[in-house]
Design a protein around this motif. Sequence first.
Motif, PDB file in Angstrom:
ATOM      1  N   GLU A   1       2.766 -13.467 -18.189  1.00 12.37           N
ATOM      2  CA  GLU A   1       3.345 -14.812 -18.081  1.00 12.37           C
ATOM      3  C   GLU A   1       4.796 -14.711 -17.598  1.00 12.37           C
ATOM      4  O   GLU A   1       5.198 -15.365 -16.634  1.00 12.37           O
TER       5      GLU A   1
ATOM      6  N   LYS B   1      13.590 -10.111  -8.087  1.00 12.61           N
ATOM      7  CA  LYS B   1      13.600 -11.310  -7.241  1.00 12.61           C
ATOM      8  C   LYS B   1      14.855 -11.321  -6.347  1.00 12.61           C
ATOM      9  O   LYS B   1      14.790 -11.660  -5.175  1.00 12.61           O
ATOM     10  N   ARG B   2      15.982 -10.964  -6.936  1.00 14.62           N
ATOM     11  CA  ARG B   2      17.209 -10.876  -6.147  1.00 14.62           C
ATOM     12  C   ARG B   2      17.058  -9.883  -5.004  1.00 14.62           C
ATOM     13  O   ARG B   2      17.470 -10.134  -3.883  1.00 14.62           O
TER      14      ARG B   2
ATOM     15  N   ASN C   1       5.603 -15.939 -13.835  1.00 12.97           N
ATOM     16  CA  ASN C   1       6.316 -17.210 -13.762  1.00 12.97           C
ATOM     17  C   ASN C   1       7.735 -17.010 -13.264  1.00 12.97           C
ATOM     18  O   ASN C   1       8.226 -17.762 -12.420  1.00 12.97           O
ATOM     19  N   LYS C   2       8.405 -16.003 -13.804  1.00 11.88           N
ATOM     20  CA  LYS C   2       9.812 -15.829 -13.435  1.00 11.88           C
ATOM     21  C   LYS C   2       9.965 -15.383 -11.983  1.00 11.88           C
ATOM     22  O   LYS C   2      10.992 -15.610 -11.369  1.00 11.88           O
ATOM     23  N   SER C   3       8.940 -14.746 -11.449  1.00 10.07           N
ATOM     24  CA  SER C   3       9.024 -14.304 -10.058  1.00 10.07           C
ATOM     25  C   SER C   3       8.700 -15.429  -9.077  1.00 10.07           C
ATOM     26  O   SER C   3       8.831 -15.246  -7.873  1.00 10.07           O
ATOM     27  N   GLY C   4       8.238 -16.576  -9.597  1.00 10.98           N
ATOM     28  CA  GLY C   4       7.954 -17.691  -8.710  1.00 10.98           C
ATOM     29  C   GLY C   4       6.718 -17.500  -7.860  1.00 10.98           C
ATOM     30  O   GLY C   4       6.621 -17.988  -6.743  1.00 10.98           O
TER      31      GLY C   4
ATOM     32  N   ILE D   1      13.985 -10.744 -12.588  1.00 10.64           N
ATOM     33  CA  ILE D   1      15.083 -11.390 -11.868  1.00 10.64           C
ATOM     34  C   ILE D   1      15.808 -10.405 -10.954  1.00 10.64           C
ATOM     35  O   ILE D   1      16.124 -10.717  -9.807  1.00 10.64           O
TER      36      ILE D   1
END
Lengths: 275, 996
Positions: B389, B484-485, B393-396, B481
């Motif tokens: 999850e 993702k950056r 979710n956090k990776s979009g 995150i």
Amino acid sequence: MKQTRAIVITGNGTNCEMEAAHACKLGGFDETVIAHIAEILSGDIRLDDFHFLNLTGGFLDGDDLGSAKAQANRLKNASVVGTDEKLVEQFTRFISNGKLILGVCNGFQLMVKMGMLPGFDGNYLQQTVTLTHNDCGRFQDRWTCLKVDSDSPCVFTNGIAKGIYLPVRHGEGKFLCDSAATLARIEDGHLAVLRYSDAGYTEAATEFPVNPNGSTNAIAALCDPTGRLMGMMPHPEAFVHYTQHPRWTRETLPEEGDGLVLYKNAAEHVKRNLI
Amino acid sequence: MAKRIEVALRAGVRDARGERIKREIDHFLHLNVEDVRTLDVYTVDAALTKNELEQAAAGPFSDPVIQTWSIDLPLATGFDYAVEVGFRPGVTDNVGRTAREAVAYLTGRPFAEGENVYYSVQFLLAGGLTIVDVEKIVTGLLCNTLIQRYSILSAVDFSAKGGFPPFVPKVSGATKVEVREIDLEVPDDELLKISKDGVLALTLEEMQIIQGQYRDPKVLAARKEFGLGAKPTDVELECLAQTWSEHCKHKIFAGTVQYEDENGNRQEIKSLFKSFIQRTTKDVRERMGDKDFCLSVFKDNAGVIKFNDRHSLVFKVETHNSPSALDPYGGALTGIVGVNRDPFGTGQGAKLIFNTDVFCFADPFYAKPLPSRLLHPRRIYEGVVEGVEHGGNKSGIPTVNGSLVFDERFAGKPLVFCGTAGLMPAVVNGQPGHDKYIKPGDLIVMTGGRIGKDGIHGATFSSEELNENSPVTAVQIGDPITQKRMFDFLIRARDKGLYRFITDNGAGGLSSSIGEMAGECGGCRMDLARAPLKYPGLNPWEILISEAQERMSLAVPPEQIDEFCAMAVRFGVEATVLGEFTDNGVFHMLYGDRTVAWLPMEFMHEGLPPMQLPAKWTPPQHAEPMLDEKGNYTDDLKKLLSALNICSKESVVRRYDHEVQGGSVVKPFSGVNNDGPSDAAIVRPILDSFEGVVTAHGICPRYSDIDTYHMTANAVDEALRNYVAVGGSLDLVAGLDNFCWCDPVQSDKTPDGAYKMAQLVRSNQALYDVCMAYNLPLISGKDSMKNDFYDGTTKISIPPTLLFSVIGKIEDARKAVTMDVKRPGDIVYLLGATGDELGGSEYFALSGSIGNKVPLVDAATAYQRYQAYHGAVNQGSVASCHDLSDGGLAVAAAESAFAGGYGMNLDLSRVSWKGDEAGKNDCALLFSESASRHLITVHPEQRKQFENIMHGNCFASIGVVTEETKLAITGLNGDAVITACLAELKEAWQQTLREL
């Protein structure tokens, strides 16, 4: 003719920039730019060159300090490279120039934590409300009916008859105020633009899952007294075409999804007032 | 002196996190706690002024509307026990990292070396608990002691000591960098001991091959030039162990198998991978000729196929089983963010468009004793679900498709399959997007996270069974995150043409990524001392093999390096030049000026002879259950709907964002109340186009108890029939195979290895046969071959499991079909024939039986029917379609009916039957899991059109959709065999996992 210009800020965990930009385009903006926060901090892109700012969904900095907290801190404290200008000054100038801001989900969380909403008395940097963990304790992706306050000054929801149907996708969407007075001022000023409701858009809903997070008085969206700043937990950019509706294979639906009207209203407002 | 900032909720604010833990204590541990509240604690180990600390506490660390804060003053009140849980030294602390960045923004100055912020959570427990209860709550629920530390204080001690003292979990220990030489001129038993003690997972034969290499005078002479002696360094030995691990090298799939079937026919198979998997793709592509859509198969991190003239699709599915067994949350989180890097690191890089996940667990309500090292299945379930999850979710990236599969044997190792698809431009900067290359002289660049001791020996430990001594260091925690950056930066760098080659750092760390990249151009020279570290004190071998997360390796042309690095700084991403690629044939590692490893590339990559693997197939015989003819099967249907493998997984699925990126067309749930189980997913990755990507999967490990050939055939068929059901096109669809096996290598530990190996051979045979019939090229895959638990007494082996995933296209997503019935009066058709094939079925499982008559796939006939059905979808004559799988016709009919909110009247006497008439009875017609079947509804006005296009295929009209919300099925003799209102069926289906 001068161009209507929308900007979508991304970076550090923002996720919905692509569909938000798509919604701006469908809504009628002549140009939409997806700008990484690094490009704004470096001075390559300036908010002053735009009319409509989108702060959209995601997990800024992983929501590690509470949703959007770290970005609120960054925007307030970071300076644009090579200048004395704090980034936050670009935001306040954007607001005072009569421009539009829409914060969705993580963007709404960011707006309330920076203090941009509800924005009483022109103070856009004072936090008085918040969005916190859903009562169910879990992230939820589900569609919700949203009853509109038709007396709201909100620019974005202009013309919505009863309500709109949109998905929520969040773990921290429970709306709370710091005091009863703040809540009363929000409600009396018709700033609680959208509320979770029954399917007929008649009654605000208090029970899970119709109210997915336990928000005070089922509040799902908020605007400032000018109506030009709006924040909402549900995702309007996620329903701009009928194929995004969860029941499009069994219902006859118009081509456009319920969320598109917000972007159309924004584009229309910009054309009339800012060009 | 470190300072503690505590953040507590104001009085009257609901503590959702505390409430959830209270519920879990009750559910899991059956302990009655009155109240659980939680506090956030930030331990700041940095030179900050009082004012700065207060600003941090009042600003980024707390929310003034709902929280209060304090500095070095405990806020806890009204509890019996306080527990504080934080990470162990060196474990990824995402909140701590974000807190540190926030403070740096606030003060305007960066942290000094060694300064940091550490996060922990304080739990306040109230109620009549003993210290033993509290220990149980902490170790059983609040704290995974592998990665976390805790301390407990009773209320009395808490007030006596003034709360918890500040604790700084800084990595300490020797900072002396050391390179050891290992003496391999020792007896065989000592060679093996070196392998075992070092978690090298090398066999005696492999150790001897290395020994031989270091006896070669030519090798020794060359080594001497670089100051190296006759003994391998630890860097070299560790590097070889990673490169040659089962996890990286796939020795079983590359080995030579001596297979003997049940009739004594013998066959030598040189490499299952080449003989079956690669051959499938080759043969299908040849047959497709100029309609071939494969662009890059088996050679990159993920497979690439054509989507349209401008874009290509990328897909990969991975497993992360062993880490998830030890730390379910971290293991699964790393699983999903790890597989994200595969499509991202394919070709020149791809944008990620969706995730899929399939979890195999033991019963979360398991109530029997477990071996000590194993976590309870419920805890694994919770941790894995939450890890994926957060990662997804956090990776979009939307999680669009998945399954939960249950079998008691997954207590030994859970299976955590994570998949990610991407979209890349067909052409990037004038070159095919799926191609990449390296020129000697290009710089070795690592981007993203720093290197720590996390994830050391991940590749080798997962190449062995899970045991009592499985190393703690193998576990990592992902940081979506930071990743993702890095992706935000790299995708822009790709479009500017700032690098030539990209790949992911996964298993084996730099040893694997740079080792493979060096293979592209013929060598490399890299200085391990240049690698950025999380904390000092790592030895060169640790730097080389650490699996610390969120890192990509790149080849950057020297003329682009300045622009590349400048852009990285702007995007807040660390990028470091570690060395350069060469063409001298050597994998050359330095630490500063000193050579610490000198390995000829040929020996690294080609030095290992194929394993020799015996395989003997003896078909198992199970008791054939005696079926009582029942008059009424309504109760059986309800039991099936409640069964773990069939019931609704909505409580899990709603926790995954399945709509981000805005392209969702067919969601995980369909129907009038958005809660019917969809067969497959469709997304539109390009928002101004209606071209859709379709994905689906098949998995049926239960059939392995009878024959893995048919397990595999059914898994492939299930994936394709799910895909076809929603409208996926047969002209552009590809498959991915993920084998999760129990150890098939005959040994003392695995006396039945030859049987398990034969199961693997049969599975591969079926894969080839069925994919050929379905024109399905395989584009990528993975195997995980050691899914056993063994502690010296108890051995638990998972059932051999193939996850088969498909990805393909629907030309116009507006033609998609969902599984919910649409309106009363519609005609119900069953496509495909039903037979006496209850072997391995969920129905037999209800009574604990297996049986023998496993469903047989008739792929040639099914393929024709799928094509005809797709024609019907294209002409718009299908109102709904649901695939028949677990639980057969009765379950599919119930699901379609309650999803659509209308009833169904069905007549079993109208169902097409295959095989022996003697086996035809109501029970088999209702619950048999015969393959390749779909339940369809068609508006009456479309009837003729539909029947015309289906003409010549096996299908039958078996009933009608009704206004009345009841499922009514009549049996062969005309009596009602099932009568139930939809509400009770739906309740049976939803109740099992609703509260989890």
